[in-house]
Write a protein that holds these residues in place. Structure first.
Motif, short mmCIF file in Angstrom:
data_model
loop_
_atom_site.label_atom_id
_atom_site.label_comp_id
_atom_site.label_asym_id
_atom_site.label_seq_id
_atom_site.Cartn_x
_atom_site.Cartn_y
_atom_site.Cartn_z
N GLY A 84 -28.99 -23.42 -5.89
CA GLY A 84 -28.61 -24.19 -7.04
C GLY A 84 -28.27 -23.20 -8.18
N GLU A 85 -29.32 -22.19 -8.36
CA GLU A 85 -29.22 -21.28 -9.40
C GLU A 85 -28.24 -20.30 -9.23
OE1 GLU A 85 -30.76 -19.59 -13.05
OE2 GLU A 85 -31.07 -21.33 -11.94
N ARG A 86 -27.82 -20.10 -8.04
CA ARG A 86 -26.59 -19.45 -7.80
C ARG A 86 -25.35 -19.98 -8.15
NH1 ARG A 86 -24.49 -14.39 -7.91
NH2 ARG A 86 -23.19 -13.90 -6.42
N ARG A 87 -25.10 -21.47 -7.88
CA ARG A 87 -24.10 -22.14 -8.39
C ARG A 87 -23.98 -22.09 -9.73
NH1 ARG A 87 -21.65 -27.26 -5.73
NH2 ARG A 87 -20.56 -27.95 -7.66
N GLY A 139 -24.44 -19.70 -11.92
CA GLY A 139 -23.75 -18.45 -12.51
C GLY A 139 -24.76 -17.51 -12.55
N ALA A 140 -26.15 -17.65 -12.06
CA ALA A 140 -26.96 -16.58 -11.94
C ALA A 140 -26.73 -15.40 -10.81
CB ALA A 140 -28.33 -17.18 -11.86
N ALA A 141 -27.18 -14.38 -11.07
CA ALA A 141 -27.02 -13.24 -10.14
C ALA A 141 -27.76 -13.44 -9.32
CB ALA A 141 -27.15 -11.96 -10.91
N ALA A 142 -27.48 -12.64 -8.07
CA ALA A 142 -28.18 -12.88 -6.78
C ALA A 142 -29.69 -12.67 -6.97
CB ALA A 142 -27.51 -12.22 -5.65
N TRP A 143 -30.14 -11.81 -7.27
CA TRP A 143 -31.40 -11.32 -7.36
C TRP A 143 -32.11 -12.60 -8.51
CZ3 TRP A 143 -34.02 -10.78 -12.02
CH2 TRP A 143 -33.40 -10.46 -13.24
N LEU A 144 -31.60 -13.00 -9.39
CA LEU A 144 -32.12 -13.99 -10.09
C LEU A 144 -32.39 -15.32 -9.29
CD1 LEU A 144 -33.26 -14.79 -12.85
CD2 LEU A 144 -31.25 -15.27 -13.65
N SER A 145 -31.11 -15.59 -8.34
CA SER A 145 -31.42 -16.82 -7.47
C SER A 145 -32.61 -16.59 -6.55
CB SER A 145 -30.21 -17.12 -6.73
OG SER A 145 -29.30 -16.96 -7.67
N VAL A 146 -32.88 -15.43 -6.24
CA VAL A 146 -33.93 -15.45 -5.31
C VAL A 146 -35.36 -15.64 -5.92
CG1 VAL A 146 -35.36 -13.69 -3.85
CG2 VAL A 146 -32.67 -13.76 -3.74
N VAL A 147 -35.36 -15.20 -7.26
CA VAL A 147 -36.56 -15.37 -8.03
C VAL A 147 -36.68 -16.72 -8.47
CG1 VAL A 147 -37.68 -14.70 -10.30
CG2 VAL A 147 -36.66 -12.84 -8.98
N ALA A 148 -35.73 -17.32 -8.78
CA ALA A 148 -35.70 -18.70 -8.98
C ALA A 148 -36.24 -19.69 -7.89
CB ALA A 148 -34.40 -19.19 -9.41
N GLY A 149 -35.77 -19.20 -6.73
CA GLY A 149 -36.24 -20.04 -5.49
C GLY A 149 -37.45 -19.85 -5.38
N MET A 150 -38.23 -18.70 -5.56
CA MET A 150 -39.64 -18.63 -5.32
C MET A 150 -40.40 -19.36 -6.33
SD MET A 150 -39.68 -14.53 -3.95
CE MET A 150 -40.13 -13.81 -5.57
N LEU A 151 -39.84 -19.47 -7.45
CA LEU A 151 -40.71 -20.11 -8.70
C LEU A 151 -39.92 -21.59 -8.84
CD1 LEU A 151 -40.74 -17.09 -11.10
CD2 LEU A 151 -42.69 -18.02 -9.73
N PHE A 152 -39.76 -21.96 -7.63
CA PHE A 152 -39.04 -23.42 -7.96
C PHE A 152 -39.33 -24.58 -8.82
CE2 PHE A 152 -41.52 -24.87 -4.56
CZ PHE A 152 -41.47 -26.41 -4.73
N PRO A 153 -40.84 -24.86 -8.81
CA PRO A 153 -41.09 -25.82 -10.01
C PRO A 153 -40.96 -25.65 -11.18
CG PRO A 153 -42.81 -25.27 -8.27
CD PRO A 153 -41.59 -24.36 -8.14
N ILE A 154 -41.00 -24.31 -11.72
CA ILE A 154 -40.43 -23.63 -13.04
C ILE A 154 -38.94 -23.76 -13.14
CG2 ILE A 154 -40.56 -21.70 -14.51
CD1 ILE A 154 -43.24 -20.94 -12.99
N THR A 155 -38.42 -23.62 -12.11
CA THR A 155 -36.74 -23.69 -12.27
C THR A 155 -36.36 -24.88 -12.59
OG1 THR A 155 -36.81 -21.63 -10.67
CG2 THR A 155 -34.64 -23.15 -11.12
N TRP A 156 -37.18 -25.75 -11.73
CA TRP A 156 -36.59 -27.28 -12.23
C TRP A 156 -36.85 -27.65 -13.27
CZ3 TRP A 156 -38.27 -30.12 -6.79
CH2 TRP A 156 -37.60 -29.62 -5.86
N ILE A 157 -37.94 -27.54 -13.94
CA ILE A 157 -38.46 -27.80 -15.45
C ILE A 157 -37.48 -27.20 -16.51
CG2 ILE A 157 -40.12 -27.51 -17.10
CD1 ILE A 157 -42.29 -27.57 -14.92
#
Length: 59
Positions: A22-25, A27-45
């Motif tokens: 979802g973060e990649r979609r 428009g985030a960079a690939a490395w940021l998408s990985v970080v967002a996935g690892m921190l998914f509750p914070i990303t959802w907020i």
């Protein structure tokens, strides 16, 4: 203590993958998408706050 105590701190894999995609979609960079996935509750907020503010102004 059990060997699985630390596993409670890891996100369920499917939620991490979906959040990263979802973060990649968005428009985030690939490395940021990985970080967002690892921190998914914070990303959802962050997504909720970002998406709700314009909706509140329009109403």
């Amino acid at each position: 203590m059990s060997d699985l105590d630390g596993a409670a701190l890891l996100p369920p894999p499917f939620l991490a993958v979906l959040t990263g995609l979802g973060e990649r979609r968005r428009g985030a960079a690939a490395w940021l998408s990985v970080v967002a996935g690892m921190l998914f509750p914070i990303t959802w907020i962050a997504w909720y706050l970002k998406d709700e503010r314009p909706a509140r102004r329009a109403a």
